[in-house]
Design a protein around this motif. Structure first.
Motif, PDB file in Angstrom:
ATOM      1  N   THR A  64       0.839  -1.195   0.000  1.00  0.00           N
ATOM      2  CA  THR A  64       0.000   0.000   0.000  1.00  0.00           C
ATOM      3  C   THR A  64       0.877   1.250   0.000  1.00  0.00           C
ATOM      4  O   THR A  64       1.967   1.266   0.580  1.00  0.00           O
ATOM      5  CB  THR A  64      -0.943   0.046   1.224  1.00  0.00           C
ATOM      6  OG1 THR A  64      -1.758   1.217   1.124  1.00  0.00           O
ATOM      7  CG2 THR A  64      -0.177   0.078   2.536  1.00  0.00           C
ATOM      8  N   ARG A  65       0.395   2.284  -0.674  1.00  0.00           N
ATOM      9  CA  ARG A  65       1.026   3.608  -0.642  1.00  0.00           C
ATOM     10  C   ARG A  65       0.098   4.631   0.017  1.00  0.00           C
ATOM     11  O   ARG A  65       0.355   5.828  -0.052  1.00  0.00           O
ATOM     12  CB  ARG A  65       1.386   4.056  -2.060  1.00  0.00           C
ATOM     13  CG  ARG A  65       2.446   3.182  -2.726  1.00  0.00           C
ATOM     14  CD  ARG A  65       2.772   3.654  -4.131  1.00  0.00           C
ATOM     15  NE  ARG A  65       3.749   2.785  -4.771  1.00  0.00           N
ATOM     16  CZ  ARG A  65       5.076   2.924  -4.664  1.00  0.00           C
ATOM     17  NH1 ARG A  65       5.574   3.904  -3.926  1.00  0.00           N
ATOM     18  NH2 ARG A  65       5.892   2.091  -5.270  1.00  0.00           N
ATOM     19  N   ASP A  66      -0.969   4.130   0.625  1.00  0.00           N
ATOM     20  CA  ASP A  66      -1.930   5.007   1.290  1.00  0.00           C
ATOM     21  C   ASP A  66      -1.408   5.336   2.695  1.00  0.00           C
ATOM     22  O   ASP A  66      -1.360   4.473   3.575  1.00  0.00           O
ATOM     23  CB  ASP A  66      -3.289   4.311   1.367  1.00  0.00           C
ATOM     24  CG  ASP A  66      -4.403   5.247   1.801  1.00  0.00           C
ATOM     25  OD1 ASP A  66      -4.102   6.251   2.487  1.00  0.00           O
ATOM     26  OD2 ASP A  66      -5.561   4.974   1.453  1.00  0.00           O
ATOM     27  N   ARG A  67      -1.027   6.577   2.904  1.00  0.00           N
ATOM     28  CA  ARG A  67      -0.337   6.983   4.134  1.00  0.00           C
ATOM     29  C   ARG A  67      -1.190   6.777   5.382  1.00  0.00           C
ATOM     30  O   ARG A  67      -0.662   6.532   6.468  1.00  0.00           O
ATOM     31  CB  ARG A  67       0.131   8.432   4.028  1.00  0.00           C
ATOM     32  CG  ARG A  67       1.050   8.667   2.848  1.00  0.00           C
ATOM     33  CD  ARG A  67       1.556  10.082   2.742  1.00  0.00           C
ATOM     34  NE  ARG A  67       2.633  10.342   3.699  1.00  0.00           N
ATOM     35  CZ  ARG A  67       3.430  11.385   3.619  1.00  0.00           C
ATOM     36  NH1 ARG A  67       3.276  12.272   2.639  1.00  0.00           N
ATOM     37  NH2 ARG A  67       4.374  11.575   4.525  1.00  0.00           N
ATOM     38  N   LYS A  68      -2.516   6.847   5.215  1.00  0.00           N
ATOM     39  CA  LYS A  68      -3.375   6.670   6.392  1.00  0.00           C
ATOM     40  C   LYS A  68      -3.316   5.240   6.932  1.00  0.00           C
ATOM     41  O   LYS A  68      -3.686   4.991   8.092  1.00  0.00           O
ATOM     42  CB  LYS A  68      -4.820   7.049   6.066  1.00  0.00           C
ATOM     43  CG  LYS A  68      -5.549   6.129   5.118  1.00  0.00           C
ATOM     44  CD  LYS A  68      -6.984   6.556   4.920  1.00  0.00           C
ATOM     45  CE  LYS A  68      -7.709   5.718   3.875  1.00  0.00           C
ATOM     46  NZ  LYS A  68      -7.737   4.269   4.180  1.00  0.00           N
ATOM     47  N   ALA A  75       7.839  10.847   1.612  1.00  0.00           N
ATOM     48  CA  ALA A  75       7.005  10.767   0.408  1.00  0.00           C
ATOM     49  C   ALA A  75       7.307   9.538  -0.452  1.00  0.00           C
ATOM     50  O   ALA A  75       6.459   9.100  -1.234  1.00  0.00           O
ATOM     51  CB  ALA A  75       7.192  12.033  -0.419  1.00  0.00           C
ATOM     52  N   TRP A  76       8.501   8.979  -0.330  1.00  0.00           N
ATOM     53  CA  TRP A  76       8.888   7.810  -1.116  1.00  0.00           C
ATOM     54  C   TRP A  76       8.364   6.497  -0.539  1.00  0.00           C
ATOM     55  O   TRP A  76       8.423   5.464  -1.175  1.00  0.00           O
ATOM     56  CB  TRP A  76      10.423   7.718  -1.167  1.00  0.00           C
ATOM     57  CG  TRP A  76      11.022   7.333   0.161  1.00  0.00           C
ATOM     58  CD1 TRP A  76      11.256   6.071   0.632  1.00  0.00           C
ATOM     59  CD2 TRP A  76      11.400   8.207   1.204  1.00  0.00           C
ATOM     60  NE1 TRP A  76      11.773   6.112   1.900  1.00  0.00           N
ATOM     61  CE2 TRP A  76      11.877   7.423   2.281  1.00  0.00           C
ATOM     62  CE3 TRP A  76      11.397   9.610   1.351  1.00  0.00           C
ATOM     63  CZ2 TRP A  76      12.333   7.975   3.479  1.00  0.00           C
ATOM     64  CZ3 TRP A  76      11.870  10.149   2.529  1.00  0.00           C
ATOM     65  CH2 TRP A  76      12.328   9.350   3.590  1.00  0.00           C
ATOM     66  N   TYR A  77       7.852   6.550   0.677  1.00  0.00           N
ATOM     67  CA  TYR A  77       7.641   5.335   1.478  1.00  0.00           C
ATOM     68  C   TYR A  77       6.414   4.550   1.028  1.00  0.00           C
ATOM     69  O   TYR A  77       5.414   5.108   0.594  1.00  0.00           O
ATOM     70  CB  TYR A  77       7.494   5.740   2.943  1.00  0.00           C
ATOM     71  CG  TYR A  77       7.456   4.591   3.919  1.00  0.00           C
ATOM     72  CD1 TYR A  77       8.571   3.812   4.159  1.00  0.00           C
ATOM     73  CD2 TYR A  77       6.278   4.301   4.608  1.00  0.00           C
ATOM     74  CE1 TYR A  77       8.537   2.765   5.072  1.00  0.00           C
ATOM     75  CE2 TYR A  77       6.237   3.262   5.532  1.00  0.00           C
ATOM     76  CZ  TYR A  77       7.363   2.491   5.753  1.00  0.00           C
ATOM     77  OH  TYR A  77       7.312   1.460   6.662  1.00  0.00           O
ATOM     78  N   TYR A  78       6.505   3.246   1.141  1.00  0.00           N
ATOM     79  CA  TYR A  78       5.369   2.333   0.942  1.00  0.00           C
ATOM     80  C   TYR A  78       5.572   1.147   1.856  1.00  0.00           C
ATOM     81  O   TYR A  78       6.680   0.887   2.330  1.00  0.00           O
ATOM     82  CB  TYR A  78       5.238   1.888  -0.518  1.00  0.00           C
ATOM     83  CG  TYR A  78       6.456   1.157  -1.061  1.00  0.00           C
ATOM     84  CD1 TYR A  78       6.590  -0.204  -0.911  1.00  0.00           C
ATOM     85  CD2 TYR A  78       7.463   1.858  -1.728  1.00  0.00           C
ATOM     86  CE1 TYR A  78       7.705  -0.882  -1.404  1.00  0.00           C
ATOM     87  CE2 TYR A  78       8.570   1.205  -2.230  1.00  0.00           C
ATOM     88  CZ  TYR A  78       8.698  -0.172  -2.061  1.00  0.00           C
ATOM     89  OH  TYR A  78       9.795  -0.829  -2.539  1.00  0.00           O
ATOM     90  N   GLU A  79       4.497   0.404   2.119  1.00  0.00           N
ATOM     91  CA  GLU A  79       4.586  -0.769   2.997  1.00  0.00           C
ATOM     92  C   GLU A  79       3.959  -1.993   2.359  1.00  0.00           C
ATOM     93  O   GLU A  79       2.855  -1.932   1.818  1.00  0.00           O
ATOM     94  CB  GLU A  79       3.872  -0.492   4.332  1.00  0.00           C
ATOM     95  CG  GLU A  79       4.609   0.462   5.232  1.00  0.00           C
ATOM     96  CD  GLU A  79       3.931   0.609   6.586  1.00  0.00           C
ATOM     97  OE1 GLU A  79       4.581   1.131   7.516  1.00  0.00           O
ATOM     98  OE2 GLU A  79       2.746   0.206   6.725  1.00  0.00           O
ATOM     99  N   MET A  80       4.652  -3.114   2.467  1.00  0.00           N
ATOM    100  CA  MET A  80       4.058  -4.413   2.144  1.00  0.00           C
ATOM    101  C   MET A  80       3.469  -4.959   3.445  1.00  0.00           C
ATOM    102  O   MET A  80       4.185  -5.308   4.376  1.00  0.00           O
ATOM    103  CB  MET A  80       5.114  -5.374   1.597  1.00  0.00           C
ATOM    104  CG  MET A  80       4.546  -6.766   1.336  1.00  0.00           C
ATOM    105  SD  MET A  80       5.812  -7.900   0.745  1.00  0.00           S
ATOM    106  CE  MET A  80       5.027  -9.469   1.175  1.00  0.00           C
ATOM    107  N   GLN A  81       2.152  -5.036   3.471  1.00  0.00           N
ATOM    108  CA  GLN A  81       1.459  -5.389   4.717  1.00  0.00           C
ATOM    109  C   GLN A  81       0.890  -6.798   4.697  1.00  0.00           C
ATOM    110  O   GLN A  81       0.575  -7.362   5.746  1.00  0.00           O
ATOM    111  CB  GLN A  81       0.342  -4.373   4.987  1.00  0.00           C
ATOM    112  CG  GLN A  81       0.862  -2.956   5.176  1.00  0.00           C
ATOM    113  CD  GLN A  81      -0.242  -1.958   5.377  1.00  0.00           C
ATOM    114  OE1 GLN A  81      -1.381  -2.161   4.938  1.00  0.00           O
ATOM    115  NE2 GLN A  81       0.076  -0.851   6.037  1.00  0.00           N
ATOM    116  N   THR A  82       0.722  -7.366   3.516  1.00  0.00           N
ATOM    117  CA  THR A  82       0.265  -8.745   3.379  1.00  0.00           C
ATOM    118  C   THR A  82       1.077  -9.390   2.253  1.00  0.00           C
ATOM    119  O   THR A  82       1.806  -8.711   1.526  1.00  0.00           O
ATOM    120  CB  THR A  82      -1.239  -8.829   3.029  1.00  0.00           C
ATOM    121  OG1 THR A  82      -1.451  -8.194   1.748  1.00  0.00           O
ATOM    122  CG2 THR A  82      -2.092  -8.138   4.084  1.00  0.00           C
ATOM    123  N   LEU A  83       0.915 -10.700   2.086  1.00  0.00           N
ATOM    124  CA  LEU A  83       1.579 -11.397   0.987  1.00  0.00           C
ATOM    125  C   LEU A  83       0.640 -11.394  -0.209  1.00  0.00           C
ATOM    126  O   LEU A  83      -0.296 -12.181  -0.281  1.00  0.00           O
ATOM    127  CB  LEU A  83       1.943 -12.832   1.382  1.00  0.00           C
ATOM    128  CG  LEU A  83       2.694 -13.642   0.319  1.00  0.00           C
ATOM    129  CD1 LEU A  83       4.024 -12.983  -0.029  1.00  0.00           C
ATOM    130  CD2 LEU A  83       2.895 -15.075   0.774  1.00  0.00           C
TER     131      LEU A  83
END
Length: 403
Positions: free
Chosen positions: A228-232, A240-248
């Motif tokens: 996801t790239r949704d900051r909320k 601003a560059w950040y993103y997270e892999m939260q699931t597989l």
């Protein structure tokens, strides 16, 4: 070596000199130009055309949300994930479908359960669904076979009664209507396929429509590696560059090239369906009085988008097997097919412990079915060739003729 009977039928020239496939894409210069414009743009993979295509499909089907995928199979897998299918969960579907309708359950380590079909519509039987429900049942995957909508009211009622998710496999049914509502706006999630033989094509591609925002957000994340790239939604935020892999998740994304082809095709969808209906009427007129065949028929008020036209052979009136008639039509250069081998008959499913005679109506249907060519680019002469070939072969093998 050919049998004498085969030589007798095919001793002269075949009905057609060139081969007519059972299905084929209809691509014109507008489609080509649309794709070329994307190739010359800044985006060929993840760009604005995907969002536009999703919005246009959602608008066409009257759904709130649409999520594009690299294939219909990928879309079904994503829907099973969004529905929470996991280890040991049972999902009820039909055996008369392409294997993806059941494979998507296996991908999530669930258990496909096959319910029988209705003899008239060839779609999954609501009565059989209810008989198959257990404490482990999590979802139902009805398939709108040939473009004819399943009995969605009854299926939704069953789902509500047992708290189940309905994932409608509408790979055949884009443009279809059920009781005044567009297919795509009715079930919890609906899958469309854009394979070249379907109503419109993106080459390969698929779409899930839904009215549920939580499903929509899960589908969007699942198709992009679980990122996801949704900051909320971030657990941390590095900038601003950040993103997270939260699931597989998976890389199940469509490209802008495919999406723009889909957008161009979508403009012609209603015309494509109208041409399919015209071909169907020609077939109906030609075959309706042939006692050797059973042709598809709709009940009053039913509508189909006519992906496939399937005839059923009346074995009591014929002196040949389905295979002999199928092969004879092929030799007339008519690209017949069979839809489908019951899913649980496949060797992989046999290894999993599935047995024949699970769904009697489905198995009887399979032994009788032949799919005739049906696609918008067919000319009237093409249709007449199919009719001529069917008449020729069926007449030869008619018991009444051979008395």
């Amino acid at each position: 070596m050919e049998s004498k009977n085969s030589l007798a039928i095919h001793g002269g020239e075949p009905v057609r000199r060139s081969y007519l496939p059972y299905g084929r894409q209809s691509i014109d210069e507008e489609d080509v130009k649309a794709v070329l414009n994307v190739l010359k743009s800044d985006y060929v993979t993840q760009g604005p055309k995907i969002i536009e295509f999703e919005q246009e499909v959602a608008q066409y089907t009257n759904a709130k949300f649409a999520v594009a995928f690299s294939s219909g199979t990928a879309a079904l897998h994503a829907a099973c994930y969004a529905a929470g299918i996991t280890n040991g969960d049972e999902v009820i579907t039909t055996p008369i479908t392409f294997s993806a309708s059941a494979n998507c359950v296996l991908y999530q380590h669930g258990v496909p359960i096959f319910a029988d079909i209705q003899e008239d519509s060839l779609n999954i039987s609501p009565q059989s669904i209810e008989q198959k429900i257990t404490k482990k049942t999590k979802a139902i995957i009805p398939v709108d076979f040939t473009g004819r909508p399943s009995n969605l009211d009854e299926i939704k009622s069953i789902a509500k009664k047992y708290d189940l998710v309905v994932i409608e496999d509408a790979a055949h049914a884009l443009g279809g209507v059920y009781k005044g509502n567009k297919i795509g706006s009715i079930s919890d999630m609906t899958m469309f396929s854009f394979h070249p033989v379907k109503q419109i094509t993106t080459g390969e591609g698929g779409m899930i429509t839904t009215n549920d925002r939580s499903y929509y957000e899960t589908l969007m994340q699942f198709r992009t590696h679980g990122i996801t790239r949704d900051r909320k939604d971030f657990q941390e935020d590095h900038g601003a560059w950040y993103y997270e892999m939260q699931t597989l998740g998976f890389n199940y994304r469509m490209t802008d090239i495919q999406a723009e082809l889909g957008r161009s095709q979508l403009k012609k969808l209603d015309d494509f369906i109208e041409k399919r209906k015209q071909i169907v009427q020609m077939y109906h007129h030609a075959f309706s009085k042939m006692k050797e065949l059973q042709i598809p028929s709709l009940k009053a008020g039913e509508q189909s988008s006519w992906h496939l036209y399937v005839i059923r052979l009346n074995k009591k009136t014929l002196s040949a097997s389905r295979k002999m008639i199928f092969d004879a039509l092929k030799k007339e250069n008519i690209g017949v097919n069979v839809h489908y081998i019951p899913v649980y008959w496949h060797p992989y499913y046999e290894k999993l412990g599935y047995k024949k005679q699970t769904c009697p109506h489905a198995e009887v249907y399979y032994e009788e079915a032949i799919t005739l060519p049906l696609f918008p680019a067919m000319s009237n002469e093409d249709v007449k060739d199919v009719i001529k070939a069917v008449n020729k072969v069926i007449f030869y093998y008619s018991k009444e003729k051979n008395v």
